[in-house]
Write a protein that holds these residues in place. Structure first.
Motif, PDB file in Angstrom:
ATOM      1  N   THR A  10       9.017  34.629  42.905  1.00  0.00           N
ATOM      2  CA  THR A  10       7.607  34.316  42.680  1.00  0.00           C
ATOM      3  C   THR A  10       7.336  32.848  42.995  1.00  0.00           C
ATOM      4  N   ALA A  11       8.170  31.985  42.435  1.00  0.00           N
ATOM      5  CA  ALA A  11       7.916  30.545  42.537  1.00  0.00           C
ATOM      6  C   ALA A  11       8.088  30.049  43.974  1.00  0.00           C
ATOM      7  N   TYR A  12       9.145  30.512  44.631  1.00  0.00           N
ATOM      8  CA  TYR A  12       9.353  30.051  46.000  1.00  0.00           C
ATOM      9  C   TYR A  12       8.196  30.515  46.892  1.00  0.00           C
ATOM     10  N   SER A  13       7.753  31.754  46.683  1.00  0.00           N
ATOM     11  CA  SER A  13       6.627  32.266  47.473  1.00  0.00           C
ATOM     12  C   SER A  13       5.377  31.431  47.220  1.00  0.00           C
ATOM     13  N   ALA A  14       5.228  30.946  45.982  1.00  0.00           N
ATOM     14  CA  ALA A  14       4.078  30.092  45.676  1.00  0.00           C
ATOM     15  C   ALA A  14       4.147  28.796  46.488  1.00  0.00           C
ATOM     16  N   PHE A  15       5.342  28.247  46.629  1.00  0.00           N
ATOM     17  CA  PHE A  15       5.485  27.064  47.490  1.00  0.00           C
ATOM     18  C   PHE A  15       5.076  27.389  48.926  1.00  0.00           C
ATOM     19  N   VAL A  16       5.545  28.534  49.409  1.00  0.00           N
ATOM     20  CA  VAL A  16       5.222  28.909  50.786  1.00  0.00           C
ATOM     21  C   VAL A  16       3.712  29.090  50.959  1.00  0.00           C
ATOM     22  N   ALA A  17       3.049  29.519  49.872  1.00  0.00           N
ATOM     23  CA  ALA A  17       1.604  29.708  49.955  1.00  0.00           C
ATOM     24  C   ALA A  17       0.849  28.398  49.828  1.00  0.00           C
ATOM     25  N   GLY A  18       1.532  27.332  49.417  1.00  0.00           N
ATOM     26  CA  GLY A  18       0.845  26.048  49.398  1.00  0.00           C
ATOM     27  C   GLY A  18       0.868  25.301  48.081  1.00  0.00           C
ATOM     28  N   ALA A  19       1.573  25.815  47.065  1.00  0.00           N
ATOM     29  CA  ALA A  19       1.610  25.102  45.788  1.00  0.00           C
ATOM     30  C   ALA A  19       2.394  23.802  45.939  1.00  0.00           C
ATOM     31  N   SER A  20       1.941  22.752  45.248  1.00  0.00           N
ATOM     32  CA  SER A  20       2.671  21.490  45.245  1.00  0.00           C
ATOM     33  C   SER A  20       3.608  21.406  44.049  1.00  0.00           C
ATOM     34  N   ILE A  21       3.176  22.010  42.942  1.00  0.00           N
ATOM     35  CA  ILE A  21       4.021  22.044  41.753  1.00  0.00           C
ATOM     36  C   ILE A  21       4.186  23.503  41.353  1.00  0.00           C
ATOM     37  N   VAL A  22       5.436  23.886  41.089  1.00  0.00           N
ATOM     38  CA  VAL A  22       5.662  25.230  40.582  1.00  0.00           C
ATOM     39  C   VAL A  22       6.334  25.100  39.231  1.00  0.00           C
ATOM     40  N   CYS A  23       5.812  25.822  38.241  1.00  0.00           N
ATOM     41  CA  CYS A  23       6.342  25.757  36.886  1.00  0.00           C
ATOM     42  C   CYS A  23       7.134  27.019  36.583  1.00  0.00           C
ATOM     43  N   VAL A  24       8.343  26.846  36.089  1.00  0.00           N
ATOM     44  CA  VAL A  24       9.157  28.002  35.723  1.00  0.00           C
ATOM     45  C   VAL A  24       9.706  27.778  34.320  1.00  0.00           C
ATOM     46  N   ARG A  25      10.261  28.831  33.771  1.00  0.00           N
ATOM     47  CA  ARG A  25      10.705  28.746  32.376  1.00  0.00           C
ATOM     48  C   ARG A  25      12.211  28.887  32.208  1.00  0.00           C
ATOM     49  N   HIS A  26      12.838  29.620  33.129  1.00  0.00           N
ATOM     50  CA  HIS A  26      14.281  29.776  32.988  1.00  0.00           C
ATOM     51  C   HIS A  26      14.956  28.574  33.631  1.00  0.00           C
ATOM     52  N   PRO A  27      15.799  27.884  32.869  1.00  0.00           N
ATOM     53  CA  PRO A  27      16.426  26.662  33.424  1.00  0.00           C
ATOM     54  C   PRO A  27      17.161  26.895  34.739  1.00  0.00           C
ATOM     55  N   ARG A  28      17.797  28.066  34.881  1.00  0.00           N
ATOM     56  CA  ARG A  28      18.572  28.283  36.114  1.00  0.00           C
ATOM     57  C   ARG A  28      17.671  28.411  37.336  1.00  0.00           C
ATOM     58  N   THR A  29      16.426  28.795  37.128  1.00  0.00           N
ATOM     59  CA  THR A  29      15.519  28.918  38.268  1.00  0.00           C
ATOM     60  C   THR A  29      15.250  27.545  38.889  1.00  0.00           C
ATOM     61  N   VAL A  30      15.252  26.519  38.023  1.00  0.00           N
ATOM     62  CA  VAL A  30      14.970  25.166  38.520  1.00  0.00           C
ATOM     63  C   VAL A  30      15.962  24.788  39.614  1.00  0.00           C
ATOM     64  N   GLU A  31      17.212  24.986  39.284  1.00  0.00           N
ATOM     65  CA  GLU A  31      18.269  24.614  40.217  1.00  0.00           C
ATOM     66  C   GLU A  31      18.149  25.404  41.526  1.00  0.00           C
ATOM     67  N   ARG A  32      17.880  26.701  41.385  1.00  0.00           N
ATOM     68  CA  ARG A  32      17.740  27.550  42.569  1.00  0.00           C
ATOM     69  C   ARG A  32      16.604  27.047  43.460  1.00  0.00           C
ATOM     70  N   LEU A  33      15.515  26.682  42.824  1.00  0.00           N
ATOM     71  CA  LEU A  33      14.355  26.243  43.602  1.00  0.00           C
ATOM     72  C   LEU A  33      14.634  24.909  44.276  1.00  0.00           C
ATOM     73  N   LYS A  34      15.279  24.013  43.568  1.00  0.00           N
ATOM     74  CA  LYS A  34      15.572  22.710  44.172  1.00  0.00           C
ATOM     75  C   LYS A  34      16.419  22.898  45.434  1.00  0.00           C
ATOM     76  N   LYS A  35      17.376  23.796  45.331  1.00  0.00           N
ATOM     77  CA  LYS A  35      18.219  24.069  46.510  1.00  0.00           C
ATOM     78  C   LYS A  35      17.400  24.700  47.630  1.00  0.00           C
ATOM     79  N   ALA A  36      16.560  25.644  47.235  1.00  0.00           N
ATOM     80  CA  ALA A  36      15.779  26.382  48.238  1.00  0.00           C
ATOM     81  C   ALA A  36      14.923  25.440  49.072  1.00  0.00           C
ATOM     82  N   LEU A  37      14.467  24.360  48.438  1.00  0.00           N
ATOM     83  CA  LEU A  37      13.590  23.453  49.158  1.00  0.00           C
ATOM     84  C   LEU A  37      14.352  22.586  50.159  1.00  0.00           C
ATOM     85  N   GLU A  38      15.674  22.695  50.111  1.00  0.00           N
ATOM     86  CA  GLU A  38      16.456  21.864  51.032  1.00  0.00           C
ATOM     87  C   GLU A  38      16.820  22.565  52.328  1.00  0.00           C
ATOM     88  N   VAL A  39      16.591  23.893  52.386  1.00  0.00           N
ATOM     89  CA  VAL A  39      17.042  24.567  53.624  1.00  0.00           C
ATOM     90  C   VAL A  39      15.918  24.718  54.618  1.00  0.00           C
TER      91      VAL A  39
END
Lengths: 444, 640, 303
Positions: free
Chosen positions: C274-303
């Motif tokens: 959900t969150a990564y797709s929101a970035f692709v749609a144009g979000a500048s900030i994405v808020c998540v609740r599960h701590p592990r999602t944070v790490e996944r998203l940070k990595k995703a933004l690097e590829v």
């Protein structure tokens, strides 16, 4: 650019003869303008006009079929860059990749997962599409054996990934009749691969970095008799893929470069971030996504995202109308009227769930329209409410006759009271305010 | 064979030698005036021989001509025979002509009088043993001689034949026949003794869900003789369309039909009495009603119209004899109902379209008919689009705390002083206010907006420190009139909830208008006219309507109120048969857009749920005006 | 900086957080927005932020997160500290879920918790105030006051309750989250309303409301795309950066009913997609609740 309805209309006979199946020539023109009718449906046009009008309504991205039979996948035939402009039509095939260097069991179990995984969501069965077999053994016979192990294409669509024509020859001898996707023709091998694609009537992926190079190579392959192409822009990064895919789709739908009017190919395993690549591919125009085997969670999330993105935005998903008990309601629990627009329903559901207030959600059939539109468009009416109350047997479930209606349906409150004999309470406009409203206003 | 050429329009025809010029003229498609039936007795068929020759005994008929006419070669067409090529001038007075009367239809420019029903005065030779032509043939031939239709195209109902012999004989073979153009031919509606040609009347009826309006016309000279209106008695079976259909579903169809005819008859009787005519002399009735009303009047089951897929039984124009459905007119009078486009775009809207004249213009007109439901039509002589939807009752005063219909005591105009917030208003009949009607509500909305009492969603700004702006029992509200000023012993207010309901109503209409414009690929500036039809539009302040974004912004001089378009259209179709004939074709070419099936309607609706609209570029003048208002009040401009 | 002419008009820049030099106490401040192209297609990388959501009353928080963070959930300060230091979030979003309880009146605690979380973190802070219109005015005032000078991102303004959050933001110098229910027109309307109340356009962040994956997410996705397209085409009323908070994601059936062993994986997958797709749609900030999602998203933004 697509023609406007009135411009198309000017070219039609204006006889309103209805032979096309539409009540007027203008109605037909409006359907043509949005690509929802075929120009051939008009029997009274001269060939030139047909060409003129047909030319602008032909799909800008070619429809390519991979595989044969029940589980084959059709990709392409897309018209827009953004789904809200119309819709995306053909969800990408998600192909789980196996290697001919793997032990047989590993291949077999990966294939089984593809064959047997089904996720049921909102009335649809979501499945992984097929299997991609990669030639890592560098042995044509081994490649062919693994292809056979993957079903040879007879049950699941296949992607054959190799470099040398000999490997393809061997694999196609087994699977060639089932339209596997050949990956990939490059500047070096395209002549041999195009010839194979032509011989077997298979789709062919072409791989080159950069849209210009892709267009050139696609043009050559098409000329060589392989018309069903899939474009692999050979991205260096995922960002690179998104940029290239956007550029290619834009050129295709804008009809500025017909040689880019083919579906796209993405290898989701090549960036070390499989989920990210899968999501990006689904969102940004991939037609075929090849991925390493997925965890159950990734599988379900990816299939769900694919379903979401390829839902027709103009046709809201509907919830089955009826009476839904929430939080184990008793006979004195409130009855809350809402519509069968799934988003409205789910939003309400989540707030009510969280509030722990027992109640009945009374979902009327507004053909999937939101409250606002259903009221404005006359789909939510007192007659519908009265009929639905009867149909769903609401009177038998509660001991009161009070109905909470959505704030946006306030204009109907009097009429609903008259038509149903129930006392109508006008609730809030926003679902978030509903629990608070019920606490204050609902006295059983 | 010789050729006869008729001037002034050079019609040529070849005829056998010995044929009369009258035969030749008929062959050339000219309707000569021959009251005596071509016996050389009336002298009406005067023509001039311009060239060539014809055989004519000028001396015998000398009494019919002036010297000057003789000098120009006058003859009687019925007595002159062709002997060779001849060129004949036919003066206009010798032709049976369309009466060139232009009718001033109320709410409409002039329309040529050309009714579909006509009377023919005939003097017939009595039958004899030598002339055994039956009565009917004798009559029909007489009618043809008067320029009427050929006998084989006239249908004579049995009822007329039963009294025909007595009428002819009692009158000494001098009678007046009423012949109506009907689909597929003509109908002999009536035969009366002597000359009654001056007494030919028609009625136009607006069969509304709530109200019936009737006009009585003299079809010989195109004068309106009387009008009348009364409530639709079907109201006792339900206020709106849907409840009527539901009533009819419970086997109440015949009752509803009866009430419809009773209501129409009451209006016709009132009007006929006022006009001093006998209802039996009404020979044609043109009725415009919405699709359900039309079905109910004709006794056709409307049940299938209110459920998917919303199909009416019939769309096209229907005609029947008044006697068959109990309409109080001559029993053979033709009763015509307007065709429909769909169950939502009914005959009343086709009548509206006729009233606007939009189908004859090249420039696009947007017509909006507003009630509880609204219908909108956009188009020109080439294409036409329509849609319909629910506006909600707010614009008619419903669902608004102090809303009311346009009855005495209703506030119909409001101004609010932006500095003092003091309202000034006028009420219907000038009595103390007891409520606000639709036009007053739109004024109020516009004024509250201009005075910055409400924000662009209609929210009342409670931060304004003023006794008229207050927190009401359930909603914030604005006091329009203090208790002492009203006749209802309480403060007359408009609440935020009322305002939001009004905005939803106006948004549905504006959204529909924009849907039509977008479907046609036009911008608001491309519309040459916006026509309001219906009672609501009649009292509406155009400027307020634009300010709140009820309609697309266009220069105010392009906005017209056409009043009751349904009755205007019915009037036009009554007096002019060509316009009537085009109605079916018109209805056929109107494309109906189902707003619910149009996904972009939701978008347009939502963007219209704002004052005047989310996209200010669609309302440049309103924007300027508001900026000026706000600047004057020192409110911070929103275009910071 | 030179920008190529084929790119669109820019998204307005919004500054979040204030360093000491800027009058606050943050070690960094962020600028979001400024993009001139569709997400991941521009000449320069987007400024994308991943926020971890925490709350002051865990009773109203998804069980899967409560179980994962354990005792942290009872200590907003420690939870916020962990968000930054352990989980790698760019910033924290503090939700005053306590205002959801009936008869809430602990207004003093609002200011105190705001200050506590600010003290525990070094980065800008998002504060989600009241969930109850009748508390709005007081809650937003306390949040605003507690974070004065820190240029918080304060939420949430909605069309029929925007005045009090706007007032707090104006009084104490914060930016505002403008939330509208998945509709491009409503988003624009709210921005106009806020501007007409005096909130500058560069202090507004659009929250178009994000439905959970599988539960209407596609509507949010398309609305975000439309907002971004309108902005790039020059609609100043929509040219604000977007924030996406798919808050319902962890309460969907797929997560709730997952077998215990898979629950974290399912929660993270669901949030991630959900969150990564929101970035692709144009979000500048994405808020998540599960701590592990944070790490996944940070990595995703690097590829």
């Amino acid at each position: 650019m697509a023609m406007k309805a009135l411009d198309i209309y000017k070219n039609l006979p204006k006889t309103n003869c209805k032979k096309c199946g539409y009540p007027t020539c203008l109605a037909f023109a409006m359907k043509l303008a949005v690509g929802k009718a075929e120009i051939e449906a008009c029997p009274d046009l001269d060939p030139e006009t047909k060409t003129l009008l047909g030319g602008v309504t032909r799909p800008p991205v070619r429809l390519v079929q991979v595989g044969a039979g029940e589980r084959s996948v059709a990709i392409g035939e897309e018209f827009v860059l953004f789904r809200h402009e119309k819709t995306f039509y053909h969800p990408p095939g998600i192909m789980v990749q196996v290697s001919d260097a793997w032990p047989e069991d590993k291949v077999r179990s990966a294939v089984e997962v593809v064959r047997d995984t089904v996720v049921h969501r909102v009335g649809q069965d979501l499945v992984l599409t097929g299997v991609a077999v990669k030639n890592e053994s560098n042995r044509p016979d081994r490649f062919a054996e693994t292809v056979a192990l993957a079903g040879g294409g007879s049950s699941l669509p296949l992607v054959l990934i190799a470099d040398d024509p000999a490997s393809f020859e061997a694999a196609l001898a087994i699977s060639g009749h089932y339209r596997p996707l050949i990956h990939a023709a490059t500047g070096d091998n395209w002549q041999a691969l195009a010839a194979l694609a032509k011989r077997y009537g298979c789709p062919l992926a072409v791989r080159a970095s950069g849209p210009a190079e892709l267009a050139a190579l696609a043009g050559k392959c098409a000329d060589a008799g392989a018309p069903d192409l899939v474009l692999d822009p050979a991205p260096r990064s995922l960002r690179d893929f998104i940029a290239a895919a956007t550029e290619i789709r834009r050129a295709a739908v804008g009809r500025t470069e017909p040689a880019l009017g083919y579906p796209l190919y993405l290898d989701a395993g090549s960036f070390g971030e499989i989920d990210t690549a899968l999501a990006a591919g689904i969102l940004k125009y991939a037609g075929i996504i090849v991925t390493p085997p997925l965890s159950p969670a990734s599988r379900e999330a990816a299939l769900t995202l694919r379903q979401n993105i390829y839902t027709d935005p103009q046709k809201p998903i509907q919830v089955t109308p009826g009476i839904y008990p929430i939080n184990e309601p008793g006979p004195s629990a409130p009855v809350l009227l809402t519509v069968n627009f799934s988003l409205t329903y789910f939003t309400l559901l989540s707030y009510l769930d969280a509030s722990r207030i027992p109640c009945y959600l009374f979902v009327a059939d507004t053909e999937g329209l939101s409250v606002l539109t259903a009221v404005a468009g006359g789909k939510l009416t007192e007659t519908l409410v009265a009929d639905s109350l009867k149909k769903f047997g609401v009177v038998d479930q509660v001991d009161h006759r009070r109905l909470v209606i959505p704030g946006y349906a306030a204009p109907l409150s009097g009429k609903i009271e008259d038509a149903t004999g129930w006392k109508v309470l006008v609730g809030p406009r926003d679902a978030a305010d509903l629990p608070g409203y019920l606490e204050k206003e609902w006295k059983a | 064979m010789p050729t006869a050429t008729f001037l002034p329009d050079y019609r040529k025809v070849t005829v056998p030698e010995g044929a009369t010029l009258l035969d030749a003229a008929r062959a050339a498609g000219l309707s000569m005036n021959v009251v005596c039936g071509g016996q050389g007795k009336c002298g009406k068929c005067l023509v001039f021989i311009r060239d060539g020759t014809a055989s004519f005994d000028r001396e015998k008929y000398r009494r019919f001509f002036s010297e000057e006419e003789i000098a120009r070669g006058a003859c009687l067409a019925c007595q002159a025979t062709v002997v060779g090529d001849v060129q004949v001038e036919v003066p206009a007075g010798s032709l049976i002509q369309e009466q060139k009367i232009l009718v001033e239809v109320p709410g409409m420019k002039e329309i040529p009088l050309s009714p579909a029903v006509r009377k023919y005065e005939v003097r017939l030779d009595p039958p004899s043993l030598e002339d055994t032509n039956p009565d009917l043939a004798r009559l029909l031939e007489g009618i043809e001689r008067q320029g009427g239709p050929p006998p084989n195209r006239v249908y004579a109902p049995l009822g007329v034949l039963c009294y025909l012999p007595q009428v002819l004989r009692r009158s000494g073979w001098h009678a007046t026949a009423t012949v109506a153009l009907v689909p597929g031919g003509y109908r002999l509606s009536s035969v009366e003794e002597g000359n009654t040609t001056e007494r030919l009347y028609g009625a136009a009826v607006d069969l509304g869900t709530t109200t019936i309006v009737a006009y009585i016309w003299s079809l010989t000279d195109g004068r309106t003789l009387a009008t009348a209106s009364n409530y639709n008695k079907q109201i006792s079976c339900g206020e709106d369309i849907l409840s009527r259909v539901n009533f009819s579903r419970k086997s109440g169809l015949s009752r509803l039909q009866q009430l419809a005819t009773e209501s129409i008859n009451e209006a016709l009787t009132t009007a006929a009495d006022a006009a001093g005519i006998d209802r039996e002399e009404i020979f044609e009735v043109m009725i415009a009603g919405n699709t359900v009303m039309t079905h109910l009047l004709l006794g056709i089951d409307p049940a299938y119209m209110i459920a998917e897929p919303y199909i009416p039984v019939v769309r096209r124009m229907l005609s029947t004899a008044a006697g068959r459905i109990g309409i109080a007119a001559h029993q053979n009078a033709g009763v015509y109902t307007f065709p429909a486009v769909s169950n939502f775009i009914g005959g009343d809207i086709i009548a509206d379209i006729l009233a606007t004249g939009m189908a004859e213009r090249e420039e696009a007109t947007l017509m909006v008919d507003i009630g509880t439901n609204f219908e909108a039509v956009l188009g020109n002589s080439d294409w036409m689009l329509s849609c319909a939807g629910a506006a909600g009752p707010a614009l008619e005063g419903g669902e608004v705390l102090f809303g009311m219909r346009a009855n005495p005591g209703a506030i119909e105009r409001v101004r609010i002083d932006p500095d003092t917030l003091a309202p000034s208003f006028s009420t219907i009949n000038g009595v103390r206010p007891r409520g606000i009607c639709g036009s007053g509500l739109i004024d109020l909305l516009a004024e509250l907006f201009r005075a910055c009492v409400i924000d662009r969603t209609g929210g009342i700004n409670l931060e304004i420190d003023h006794p008229r702006v207050r927190k009401g029992r359930y909603h914030p509200e604005f006091v329009v009139a203090w208790e002492a000023e009203t006749s209802i012993r309480k403060d007359l207010v408009i609440t935020e909830n009322d305002i939001k309901n009004l905005i939803m109503s106006k948004a549905a209409i504006h959204g529909a208008c924009m849907t039509l414009l977008d479907a046609a690929g036009l911008a608001p500036g491309d519309i040459s006219r916006i026509c309001f039809s219906g009672a609501f539009g009649n009292y509406l302040n155009k400027e307020s309507a634009v300010t709140v974004g009820l309609i697309p912004e266009t220069p105010l001089e392009r906005v017209e109120n056409i009043g009751n378009g349904a009755i205007t259209g019915a009037n036009i179709a009554l007096v002019n048969r060509r316009r009537r004939k085009e109605l079916d074709e018109l209805a056929q070419r109107i494309t109906y857009i189902e707003l619910n099936a149009d996904p972009s309607f939701m978008d347009r609706y939502t963007s219209s749920c704002f004052l005047p609209h989310t996209d200010f570029t669609l309302f440049p003048h309103v924007q300027q005006m508001l900026e000026a208002c706000r600047a004057r009040q020192g409110v911070r401009s929103w275009q910071a | 900086m030179t920008e190529s002419s084929d790119e669109g008009l820019a998204i307005r820049e919004v500054r979040l957080g204030a360093t000491r030099a800027e009058g606050g106490t943050r070690e960094v401040s962020y600028v979001i927005g400024g993009e001139r192209a569709l997400p991941f297609s521009g000449k320069r990388p987007e400024r994308l932020l991943v926020a971890l959501e925490i709350c002051d009353d865990p009773r109203f928080w998804p069980p899967v997160v409560r179980d994962y963070v354990g005792d942290l959930s009872n200590d907003p300060g420690e939870w916020a500290r962990a968000a930054e230091r352990t989980y790698g979030a760019d910033l924290v979003r503090l939700n005053f879920t306590s205002t959801k309880q009936r008869g809430f009146d602990a207004f003093d605690a609002i200011a105190a918790t705001t200050e506590e979380v600010l003290a525990a973190t070094t980065r800008p802070l998002i504060v989600e105030g009241s969930n109850e219109p009748e508390l709005d005015s007081e809650v937003f005032r306390r949040c605003g006051e507690g974070g004065e000078g820190e240029r918080l991102l304060l939420g949430t303004a909605e069309a029929d309750r925007y005045r009090s959050v706007a007032a707090a933001a104006l009084a104490y110098g914060h930016a505002v989250i403008a939330q509208s229910p998945i509709d491009v027109n409503l988003a624009k309307q709210l921005n106009i309303l806020l501007c007409e109340t005096g909130v500058p356009q560069d202090r507004i962040v659009i929250d178009p409301y994000t439905g959970a994956l599988g539960y209407g997410f596609e509507y949010s996705y398309s609305v975000m795309e439309r907002i971004r397209l309108a902005a790039l085409a020059g609609d100043a009323d929509l040219a604000m950066p977007m924030i996406s908070a798919p808050t319902d994601t962890l309460s969907v059936r797929e997560v709730r009913e997952a077998v215990p062993a898979d629950q974290d994986a399912m929660a993270v997958a669901w949030e991630f997609y959900t969150a990564y797709s929101a970035f692709v749609a144009g979000a500048s900030i994405v808020c998540v609740r599960h701590p592990r999602t944070v790490e996944r998203l940070k990595k995703a933004l690097e590829v």
